[in-house]
Motif scaffolding. Structure first.
Motif: not given
Ligand SMILES: CC(C)(COP(=O)(O)OP(=O)(O)OC[C@H]1O[C@@H](n2cnc3c(N)ncnc32)[C@H](O)[C@@H]1OP(=O)(O)O)[C@@H](O)C(=O)NCCC(=O)NCCS
Length: 203
Positions: A94-98, A115-121, A148-156
């Motif tokens: 699962e990825c949450s873009l918000g 920021t908006a370039t972070d997402c959750r996994f 592909c969604f413009g994300k630069k970092r991933i948090i849990l």
């Protein structure tokens, strides 16, 4: 850059085949509306321990229906692992873009401004697929999807339970760093971890 509506319209753009050394190839692809029954089979089949470690709202047909109904309606990108031979779903990534306000506050306290370039996994594999290296094999595809969604970092997504050593090892070896810990309303301690996608090899 993609939108969730574009992925829902053409899931093939994120679909890839993963070759396994034992011949049990799996397909990595977005969840589709036709997946409800097979997704329910995946959720129902998770052991009590996998349910404790994961964060789904439920483990039944109704939950599977909710997840399929949510496709392209909110900020979630749900990616599946499917056995090529049987069509059985063996993983839900699962990825949450918000972002969630609690996450933003915790990371700010740790000195990191999300920021908006972070997402959750948040990944969950079927019990018989855990600990076989598949989570690591598929991770570059998850990273590419995030890019592909413009994300630069991933948090849990919701952190990782401090007593989940396999997941912590998994995240560390895939480039995540621990930034802090917190105790949930249930009194259970979790770790926050973050990955900078620029530090990984590119697609
Ligand atoms: C977390 C998860 C997605 C990882 O995927 P995976 O395919 O099992 O992970 P991998 O096999 O690629 O890597 C696991 C690593 O942990 C190690 N490991 C396994 N059990 C361990 C343990 N008890 N303590 C420490 N490390 C452990 C493995 O040896 C491997 O490391 P290595 O390659 O250096 O030897 C998967 O195990 C899973 O779905 N677990 C249940 C749900 C869950 O915990 N989700 C995460 C919620 S935050």
């Amino acid at each position: 850059m993609f939108t969730l509506a574009e992925i829902a319209h053409d899931p093939l753009v994120l679909t890839r085949r993963l070759a396994r050394i034992d011949g049990s190839d799996v397909v990595f692809r977005p969840l589709t509306r036709a997946d409800t029954d097979r997704l329910a089979g995946f959720l129902v089949g998770l052991s009590p321990e996998s349910r404790r470690l994961s964060t789904f709202d439920g483990y039944d047909l109704a939950t599977a229906q909710d997840l399929c109904d949510a496709i392209a309606r909110y900020d979630k990108l749900r990616l599946m692992l499917e056995e090529v031979l049987s069509g059985r779903i063996v993983g839900l990534l699962e990825c949450s873009l918000g972002l969630n306000p609690d996450d933003i506050a915790r990371y700010r306290a740790a000195g990191i401004r999300l920021t908006a370039t972070d997402c959750r996994f948040g990944p969950t594999l079927a019990d018989d697929y855990q600990g076989r290296g598949i989570g690591t094999q598929v991770f570059p595809l998850v990273a590419d999807a995030a890019r592909c969604f413009g994300k630069k970092r991933i948090i849990l997504w919701g952190g990782v339970l401090a007593d989940n050593p396999r997941a912590i090892r998994y995240y560390r070896k895939n480039g995540f760093q621990t930034v802090g810990s917190f105790t949930g309303t249930d009194g259970v301690r979790s770790l926050d971890m973050i990955l900078d996608l620029d530090l990984l090899p590119g697609p």
